[in-house]
Design a protein around this motif. Structure first.
Motif, PDB file in Angstrom:
ATOM      1  N   GLY A   1       0.787  -1.211   0.000  1.00 58.55           N
ATOM      2  CA  GLY A   1       0.000   0.000   0.000  1.00 58.55           C
ATOM      3  C   GLY A   1       0.824   1.268   0.000  1.00 58.55           C
ATOM      4  O   GLY A   1       2.059   1.232   0.167  1.00 58.55           O
ATOM      5  N   VAL A   2       0.120   2.386  -0.199  1.00 57.96           N
ATOM      6  CA  VAL A   2       0.754   3.703  -0.161  1.00 57.96           C
ATOM      7  C   VAL A   2       1.259   4.011   1.245  1.00 57.96           C
ATOM      8  O   VAL A   2       2.333   4.598   1.426  1.00 57.96           O
ATOM      9  N   LEU A   3       0.465   3.613   2.235  1.00 58.86           N
ATOM     10  CA  LEU A   3       0.828   3.882   3.627  1.00 58.86           C
ATOM     11  C   LEU A   3       1.762   2.803   4.177  1.00 58.86           C
ATOM     12  O   LEU A   3       1.788   1.676   3.672  1.00 58.86           O
ATOM     13  N   PRO A   4       2.511   3.135   5.230  1.00 58.29           N
ATOM     14  CA  PRO A   4       3.419   2.151   5.835  1.00 58.29           C
ATOM     15  C   PRO A   4       2.670   0.932   6.373  1.00 58.29           C
ATOM     16  O   PRO A   4       1.464   0.985   6.632  1.00 58.29           O
ATOM     17  N   ASP A   5       3.407  -0.135   6.542  1.00 64.67           N
ATOM     18  CA  ASP A   5       2.873  -1.382   7.080  1.00 64.67           C
ATOM     19  C   ASP A   5       2.223  -1.134   8.445  1.00 64.67           C
ATOM     20  O   ASP A   5       2.871  -0.656   9.368  1.00 64.67           O
ATOM     21  N   PRO A   6       0.922  -1.458   8.610  1.00 61.67           N
ATOM     22  CA  PRO A   6       0.250  -1.220   9.884  1.00 61.67           C
ATOM     23  C   PRO A   6       0.406  -2.370  10.881  1.00 61.67           C
ATOM     24  O   PRO A   6      -0.254  -2.386  11.914  1.00 61.67           O
TER      25      PRO A   6
ATOM     26  N   ALA B   1       1.097  -5.802   9.414  1.00 62.12           N
ATOM     27  CA  ALA B   1       0.621  -6.957   8.652  1.00 62.12           C
ATOM     28  C   ALA B   1       1.454  -8.201   8.930  1.00 62.12           C
ATOM     29  O   ALA B   1       2.663  -8.121   9.150  1.00 62.12           O
ATOM     30  N   LYS B   2       0.791  -9.351   8.920  1.00 64.25           N
ATOM     31  CA  LYS B   2       1.492 -10.620   9.027  1.00 64.25           C
ATOM     32  C   LYS B   2       1.879 -11.148   7.643  1.00 64.25           C
ATOM     33  O   LYS B   2       2.837 -11.901   7.505  1.00 64.25           O
ATOM     34  N   LEU B   3       1.113 -10.752   6.627  1.00 69.60           N
ATOM     35  CA  LEU B   3       1.480 -11.083   5.251  1.00 69.60           C
ATOM     36  C   LEU B   3       2.643 -10.180   4.822  1.00 69.60           C
ATOM     37  O   LEU B   3       2.776  -9.060   5.319  1.00 69.60           O
ATOM     38  N   PRO B   4       3.496 -10.635   3.896  1.00 74.84           N
ATOM     39  CA  PRO B   4       4.557  -9.761   3.381  1.00 74.84           C
ATOM     40  C   PRO B   4       3.940  -8.478   2.820  1.00 74.84           C
ATOM     41  O   PRO B   4       2.956  -8.529   2.077  1.00 74.84           O
ATOM     42  N   TYR B   5       4.516  -7.327   3.189  1.00 73.73           N
ATOM     43  CA  TYR B   5       3.912  -6.035   2.866  1.00 73.73           C
ATOM     44  C   TYR B   5       4.879  -5.162   2.068  1.00 73.73           C
ATOM     45  O   TYR B   5       6.006  -4.918   2.501  1.00 73.73           O
ATOM     46  N   THR B   6       4.443  -4.694   0.896  1.00 78.26           N
ATOM     47  CA  THR B   6       5.235  -3.797   0.062  1.00 78.26           C
ATOM     48  C   THR B   6       4.750  -2.367   0.250  1.00 78.26           C
ATOM     49  O   THR B   6       3.615  -2.033  -0.118  1.00 78.26           O
ATOM     50  N   HIS B   7       5.586  -1.519   0.834  1.00 75.64           N
ATOM     51  CA  HIS B   7       5.238  -0.118   1.044  1.00 75.64           C
ATOM     52  C   HIS B   7       5.812   0.696  -0.107  1.00 75.64           C
ATOM     53  O   HIS B   7       7.029   0.760  -0.300  1.00 75.64           O
ATOM     54  N   SER B   8       4.932   1.322  -0.911  1.00 78.01           N
ATOM     55  CA  SER B   8       5.425   2.055  -2.079  1.00 78.01           C
ATOM     56  C   SER B   8       4.413   3.097  -2.540  1.00 78.01           C
ATOM     57  O   SER B   8       3.193   2.850  -2.547  1.00 78.01           O
ATOM     58  N   ALA B   9       4.937   4.248  -2.960  1.00 75.91           N
ATOM     59  CA  ALA B   9       4.079   5.302  -3.521  1.00 75.91           C
ATOM     60  C   ALA B   9       3.513   4.881  -4.866  1.00 75.91           C
ATOM     61  O   ALA B   9       2.563   5.497  -5.373  1.00 75.91           O
ATOM     62  N   ALA B  10       4.069   3.809  -5.455  1.00 75.24           N
ATOM     63  CA  ALA B  10       3.600   3.331  -6.749  1.00 75.24           C
ATOM     64  C   ALA B  10       2.162   2.810  -6.688  1.00 75.24           C
ATOM     65  O   ALA B  10       1.520   2.622  -7.720  1.00 75.24           O
ATOM     66  N   PHE B  11       1.645   2.583  -5.483  1.00 75.78           N
ATOM     67  CA  PHE B  11       0.255   2.160  -5.338  1.00 75.78           C
ATOM     68  C   PHE B  11      -0.720   3.321  -5.552  1.00 75.78           C
ATOM     69  O   PHE B  11      -1.920   3.097  -5.711  1.00 75.78           O
ATOM     70  N   THR B  12      -0.235   4.552  -5.545  1.00 72.12           N
ATOM     71  CA  THR B  12      -1.104   5.719  -5.679  1.00 72.12           C
ATOM     72  C   THR B  12      -1.901   5.665  -6.982  1.00 72.12           C
ATOM     73  O   THR B  12      -1.325   5.474  -8.054  1.00 72.12           O
TER      74      THR B  12
ATOM     75  N   ALA C   1     -10.668   0.538   8.586  1.00 76.62           N
ATOM     76  CA  ALA C   1     -10.556  -0.208   9.843  1.00 76.62           C
ATOM     77  C   ALA C   1     -10.652  -1.703   9.596  1.00 76.62           C
ATOM     78  O   ALA C   1      -9.919  -2.500  10.187  1.00 76.62           O
ATOM     79  N   GLY C   2     -11.556  -2.095   8.698  1.00 73.16           N
ATOM     80  CA  GLY C   2     -11.705  -3.508   8.379  1.00 73.16           C
ATOM     81  C   GLY C   2     -10.477  -4.083   7.707  1.00 73.16           C
ATOM     82  O   GLY C   2     -10.019  -5.183   8.047  1.00 73.16           O
ATOM     83  N   LEU C   3      -9.916  -3.341   6.765  1.00 73.24           N
ATOM     84  CA  LEU C   3      -8.747  -3.836   6.047  1.00 73.24           C
ATOM     85  C   LEU C   3      -7.533  -3.929   6.960  1.00 73.24           C
ATOM     86  O   LEU C   3      -6.749  -4.893   6.879  1.00 73.24           O
ATOM     87  N   VAL C   4      -7.363  -2.951   7.837  1.00 69.07           N
ATOM     88  CA  VAL C   4      -6.252  -3.010   8.790  1.00 69.07           C
ATOM     89  C   VAL C   4      -6.411  -4.223   9.710  1.00 69.07           C
ATOM     90  O   VAL C   4      -5.431  -4.907  10.027  1.00 69.07           O
ATOM     91  N   THR C   5      -7.648  -4.498  10.113  1.00 64.38           N
ATOM     92  CA  THR C   5      -7.893  -5.684  10.940  1.00 64.38           C
ATOM     93  C   THR C   5      -7.487  -6.949  10.195  1.00 64.38           C
ATOM     94  O   THR C   5      -6.838  -7.841  10.758  1.00 64.38           O
ATOM     95  N   LEU C   6      -7.843  -7.041   8.920  1.00 66.88           N
ATOM     96  CA  LEU C   6      -7.459  -8.213   8.121  1.00 66.88           C
ATOM     97  C   LEU C   6      -5.939  -8.320   8.016  1.00 66.88           C
ATOM     98  O   LEU C   6      -5.364  -9.411   8.155  1.00 66.88           O
ATOM     99  N   LEU C   7      -5.281  -7.191   7.775  1.00 71.04           N
ATOM    100  CA  LEU C   7      -3.825  -7.208   7.642  1.00 71.04           C
ATOM    101  C   LEU C   7      -3.147  -7.703   8.925  1.00 71.04           C
ATOM    102  O   LEU C   7      -2.160  -8.431   8.876  1.00 71.04           O
TER     103      LEU C   7
END
Length: 244
Positions: free
Chosen positions: A136-141, A143-154, A217-223
């Motif tokens: 996502g655009v925002l930093p890893d909140p 997540a237990k799944l591998p997380y790619t933090h990048s502005a390229a998601f914009t 909030a739901g997506l962060v909970t899933l992450l």
């Protein structure tokens, strides 16, 4: 000692009767009321109802595609074959069965669902897909799944303003993609015509191009909940296809 306790109880009963009190204190008991028992039964029934042997609303056809080792399922119940409205439910498998852990309102493709997804058909693909990567655009909140933090998601600047935060956080649905790579990976193993880039992402209040969207909030909970060790999958489709 037992005789003294019994005598004490008899004295107390006599005293209560003498003053005409309606309630009689129990001798060495909890003194629970019928109302308390009723509430306890309601709690037990509610707890039992939260567990199911099989995933509610999911028929044998799709259940057979859920890996035996899977312990976390994200179920997306589409309102109708041509509807963009849905409900997303998180289930966790325990010794008692599948436990309904949480749920959120959701949206899917603007034109509904399909069993033969193609690029730009504006429908979400029906099926069972693993969930292995996030970003996502925002930093890893957390997540237990591998997380790619990048502005390229914009999203591109020409997209509607309300979509600007759609990809602040995303979870890639493993439809026509390479598992273990960033959600941004453009590789399409089945070819470009079969579409791709199907994600769980933030909701903007209406249907999507094929993804599934819920609240931040739901997506962060899933992450923070979906764990690669639990082999999480998403089971998604309109209710009729899910029940088949």
């Amino acid at each position: 000692m037992g005789i003294m306790r019994t005598a004490g109880c008899m004295v107390r009963k006599a005293a209560v009767a003498a003053v005409g009190l309606a309630l009689l204190a129990g001798c060495g008991t909890g003194g629970g009321t019928a109302d308390d028992e009723g509430k306890g039964n309601d709690r037990r029934k509610a707890e039992a109802a939260a567990y199911s042997k099989d995933l509610p609303g999911v028929g044998a056809q799709l259940r057979a595609r859920i890996p035996a080792e899977t312990r976390q399922v994200v179920a997306v119940y589409g309102k109708g074959a041509d509807s963009p409205d849905a409900t997303l439910v998180l289930y966790t498998k325990t010794a008692k069965g599948w436990h309904r852990t949480a749920d959120w309102p959701a949206h899917n493709g603007r034109k509904g669902w399909t069993t033969d997804h193609h690029e730009d058909d504006l429908r979400s693909p029906v099926g069972v897909y693993s969930l292995t990567d996030a970003g996502g655009v925002l930093p890893d909140p957390g997540a237990k799944l591998p997380y790619t933090h990048s502005a390229a998601f914009t999203p591109p600047p020409y997209w509607e303003k309300k979509t600007r935060h759609d990809f602040d956080h995303v979870i890639a649905v493993d439809y026509n993609r390479v598992k273990g790579t960033s959600p941004l990976d453009p590789t399409r193993p089945q070819g470009q015509k079969k579409g791709g880039g199907i994600w769980l992402h933030l909701d903007h209040g209406s249907g999507t191009s094929g993804c599934v969207s819920i609240s931040k909030a739901g997506l962060v909970t899933l992450l923070r909940t979906l764990d690669p060790r639990q082999r999480p999958v998403v089971v998604m489709g309109d209710r009729a296809h899910l029940a088949a």
